[in-house]
Design a protein around this motif. Structure first.
Motif: not given
Lengths: 481, 461
Positions: A74, A80-87, A96, A100, A104, A360-362
């Motif tokens: 995050r 403002q915030d951008g949040f990305v989740s990955t396995n 990466e 991303q 955003m 997967s969640f902020a």
């Protein structure tokens, strides 16, 4: 030009455990995020090991192990915030994902952060004393035997039982949290829950009752669970409700039993005291701190430290230790449940309540162990004060709408006539609006009890505790037949 | 490669997974296995007062592997680690779990896992990317607020793009794969007039690509619904003639789908039994199909968790139950073919895909002139049912649900402040007095508006 942090992808999975060996990798990522113009960067790493068991009648019918891992990254720029989740936990996978998140927010070119990053502090390892938890939990054979014991007791104590089910789940979550304010924490969380349910049928009459028990941080929880008394409790209820009449729709006083009766406060009020609701403009209590919003008999707490309670935690998902938060004191609203974004956007100080289902969640401001404190009456005094009302012994689930309207179903109810419990009734739904109901909670008994539950909201489904003593609501709308 | 290309880049390679699993299972001494894998990439935006509130992206992948031991017992394990290490761990976990397999309900490979699929490829739509989504949503929020002076905020909103892949493989050579793109928009507005309670309502649109979403119609619907609830009043408790919108009726039917679920029947938690085929469950002018491949279903998948092709299956024909939803194991138990509704597990779940409610046998309709747009009778129009997870007792057939809707008298709608509707699903299906002619596609199936008489409603006055 943003510095390149890795010349080639390094498999961070080779670092089998979350520990301080991750520090330099995470510091490099955070520095990269800040150099791209972010005001704040947070990395949440997670590994989970879960197993679920289902017993039906006298057979184990499903065993479902699962393993997962991933990261949630995050980035904040202002509010403002951008949040990305990955396995993908490789070095390139994490970079990466960070790129991303930066992209955003339009970061990554010439913007430079004014934030100074002095590196991560020494790892605060809450998991160190919990390393043995997984091995201390019962193995599959022991879990299966205990669950089957539960379903066999339902057979012993129940009448007209058609379906007997027992379920058990054990979830172990290991997390590593690092952020640009220097936070660096690791924790291991263990949650176990056990449930029994029974369906009784006799011609057209049907009754289904379920009970669930849950704990955190107690490897021996299933061993200590008493399947006999749990089955007796389920059977007593299912037998009584089998021939119950439908309740008539009306408006009347109710007494809500202790423990899971606390779901009313959780749904009707607790959610409206999360800062996410202030951000959305969907709580009627936004400007009411310091004002009376409930009856003076009501004091309500949210905390994360009750020993073994389902919503307890050593550290929240943003790396903060949980604070005990008095939400309402003798009817006066004191504060809100807050997380990092909540503090940033509403000004309410963080309470160690930043929680999420998984990577997967902020994280968002969410309840932990939330309950109404004990009062001075006995449960019988509440019931005897009512001429014509409803006793809600066991609650089903519930929900609260975007304008504060709530509803929840009564799994097991009894009519109150002239101060006495009379016949069982089914099909009741309690309906109301938080701001109107809170002033009507006029009596609290002295038997505070807690119960485990799952709460679904903006950051997914999380483990929580609801609780209360027996309480009396002077008047509430009851949906029925 | 642009960001929009990036989202629809395939992640799963079925042949590679098959080759690796064949090798790894051989090392573990496992000869019979199957596998379901899925992967998704999505981006989404939320806005607040004309600015970005939260921008999200995710990449997820997972597999579930099932193995059969020498006694024919099945075990499963799921993992998000698709590396060889992860697959090996999953195989070992599944093998250990197989020691607890249930011999009476042990699944096998679907006999249809190798048959030809009627639909193979879906058209994939290019992603527009996060910046475009953000600008579209900011504009949509502004346009919705400008629709009426009482609409001050749109507290719940989101616009997203998703790329999704699925694979099914088994050691008998079955190999299935599919991919799809999907986009969704939701706008939930909050409106308030002075000295009155806040009211809210919203609208959802789902399409195969974000460019296919009709944003204006979503804004208009959200605005019209929200505004229509500003003039609200409490209603009296009593029995009413009720008209369910397509969405509300499909919600209710889905909550009681265990009636048609062979797994639930075998488990004893359905209102139906093995002998219910042929039972008159509803009025004779209602038919119900489950058709996951229907053109209105943007999430359609051509095969289920066991590789069985998705089908159009009649469940109720002219009021009578004609079929149940099956997995491989339940179909074997009932002596029929699997229907393409299975999940994947040691105990396989069964669920419907896409309900299609139809009006048939017009001559048997008791009140065919009822029309929600024209009727002058007093009735309640139920827009949406709430709290289905807590208000439905599927194994008992009863429900007690809060709803949003209007009391309509002489064609004039007044929003209902707060109310619940209660009843029994089997009685409700017999008390239907009209099914309107227009079939309306929703985001969860297709149904006309449905009229039911004598429904108990609890109000506040």
């Amino acid at each position: 030009m943003i510095p390149t942090i890795y010349s080639n992808s390094q498999d961070l999975l080779s670092l089998e455990k979350f520990n301080d060996k991750w520090q330099s990798h995470l510091e490099a990522l955070i520095s990269y995020g800040l150099s791209a113009g972010a005001d704040f960067v947070e990395i949440f790493l997670e590994k989970t090991d879960h197993i679920g068991l289902l017993a039906e009648q006298d057979t184990i019918t499903n065993v479902s192990p699962s393993f997962a891992m991933g990261a949630g990254i995050r980035v904040f720029r202002g509010v403002q915030d951008g949040f990305v989740s990955t396995n993908d936990l490789t070095a390139n996978g994490l970079k990466e994902a960070l790129s991303q998140a930066l992209d955003m927010l339009g970061l990554g070119e010439s913007l430079l952060s004014k934030v100074k990053f002095d590196g991560l502090r020494l790892l605060n390892d809450y998991g160190l004393v919990k390393e043995s938890w997984l091995s201390e939990c019962p193995k599959l054979s022991e879990s299966s035997d205990k669950l089957l014991l539960g379903t066999s007791f339902i057979d012993k104590f129940g009448n007209n039982i058609n379906v007997r089910r027992g379920s058990y789940s054990r979830s172990l979550q290991e997390v590593l949290i690092a952020s640009s304010d220097g936070t660096f924490a690791r924790d291991i969380r263990l949650h176990q829950s056990t449930g029994l349910n029974a369906l009784a049928t006799d011609k057209e009459n049907r009754s289904a009752i379920s009970r669930r028990y849950g704990s955190s941080g107690k490897p021996n929880d299933l061993r200590e669970w008493d399947p006999c008394s749990s089955a007796q409790e389920v059977c007593e209820s299912v037998n009584k409700m089998l021939y119950a009449d439908y309740v008539e729709a009306s408006q009347m006083p109710v007494v809500l039993a202790n423990k899971f009766g606390g779901v009313i406060f959780h749904e009707a009020c607790g959610h409206l005291l999360e800062t996410t609701q202030i951000e959305r403009g969907t709580t009627p209590f936004a400007n009411k701190v310091g004002q009376k919003i409930a009856h003076e008999s009501l004091t309500a707490i949210d905390e994360g430290s009750s020993d073994g309670a389902f919503g307890s935690l050593s550290v929240d998902d943003e790396g903060m230790e949980p604070k005990q938060t008095v939400l309402i004191d003798k009817g006066i609203l004191k504060t809100f449940i807050s997380d990092r974004a909540g503090e940033l956007r509403t000004g309410y100080k963080r309470t160690g309540s930043g929680r999420r289902q998984s990577h997967s969640f902020a994280a968002a401001s969410r309840m932990r162990n939330t309950y109404i404190t004990a009062g001075r009456y006995s449960p019988n005094e509440l019931i005897s004060s009512i001429d014509n009302g409803l006793y809600c012994k066991s609650m089903g689930g519930g929900s609260v709408g975007p304008t504060g309207q709530f509803n929840f179903s009564v799994e097991e109810g009894y009519l109150i006539k002239n101060g006495e419990l009379t016949k069982p009734v089914k099909g009741a739904t309690l309906i109301g609006e938080a701001s109107e109901i809170l002033p009507r909670i006029s009596m609290c008994a002295n038997d505070l009890g807690l119960a485990a539950g799952f709460c679904g909201s903006v950051s997914g489904s999380i483990n929580v505790t609801v609780g209360q003593p027996h309480i009396k609501v002077d008047s509430i709308t009851i949906g029925g037949r | 490669m642009t960001a929009s290309d990036e989202i629809s880049r395939p992640f799963l390679n079925p042949n590679d997974i098959r080759d690796r699993l064949t090798k790894l299972s051989s090392i573990e001494g496992i000869t019979k296995w199957d596998l379901g894998a899925s992967s998704s990439k999505d981006i989404s935006v939320q806005v607040e007062n004309g600015k970005a509130k939260q921008l999200k992206g995710s990449q997820r992948s997972s597999i579930t592997v099932r193995v059969w031991n020498s006694e024919g017992l099945v075990g499963i394990t799921s993992t998000s680690d698709l590396s060889d290490i992860g697959l090996s761990k999953a195989l070992r976990g599944a093998f250990e779990a197989s020691n607890y397999g249930d011999i009476k309900n042990s699944p096998d490979f679907s006999i249809m896992a190798n048959t030809k699929l009627s639909v193979n490829e879906q058209k994939l739509f290019p992603a527009q990317g996060i910046t475009k989504l953000l600008n579209l949503l900011i504009e949509a929020e502004s346009n919705l607020i400008n629709k009426h002076s009482s609409i001050k905020t749109v507290p719940y909103n989101g616009l997203s793009e998703l790329f999704y892949e699925r694979v099914y493989l088994n050691s008998d050579g079955a190999i299935r794969s599919m991919s799809q793109t999907q986009a969704s928009l939701y706008l939930y507005a909050r409106a308030q007039e002075s000295d009155r309670k806040p009211r809210s309502s919203g609208s959802i649109r789902i399409a195969r690509g974000s460019q296919q979403i009709d944003i204006d119609s979503c804004i208009n619907e959200a605005a019209n619904k929200t505004i229509s609830h500003l003039n609200y009043e409490p209603i009296s408790t009593g029995n009413y003639l009720v008209c369910f919108t397509s969405e509300a009726f499909l919600d209710l039917l889905s909550a009681f789908s265990s009636i048609f679920n062979a797994r639930a029947i075998l488990d004893g938690v359905s209102l139906s039994t093995r002998d219910s085929i042929g039972e008159e469950i509803s009025v004779p002018f209602l038919s119900l199909n489950d058709n996951g491949l229907h053109h209105t279903n943007v999430s359609s998948c051509s095969f289920d968790g066991e590789g069985t092709p998705t089908n159009d299956l009649a469940l109720i024909d002219s009021g009578k139950i004609v079929n149940f939803l099956h997995s491989e194991a339940t179909a074997r138990s009932f002596g029929v073919q699997p229907t393409g509704h299975a999940g994947m597990g040691a105990k396989v779940s069964v669920s419907p895909d896409w309900f299609i409610v139809s009006r048939v046998n017009d001559e048997t309709i008791s009140r065919p002139t009822l029309d929600h747009k024209q009727s002058q009778e007093k009735f309640i129009l139920i827009e949406g049912l709430n709290a289905l997870h807590s208000g439905v007792r599927a194994s008992q057939g009863s429900f007690s649900l809060p709803f949003d809707g209007w009391l309509i008298e002489n064609g004039q709608p007044i929003s209902i402040e707060s109310a619940t509707i209660a009843g029994d699903i089997k009685l409700l299906l017999k008390k239907i007095v009209n099914i309107e002619k227009d079939q309306i596609a929703t985001h969860q199936g297709v149904s006309p508006y449905i009229w039911v008489e004598d429904m108990k409603v609890t109000g506040d006055s």
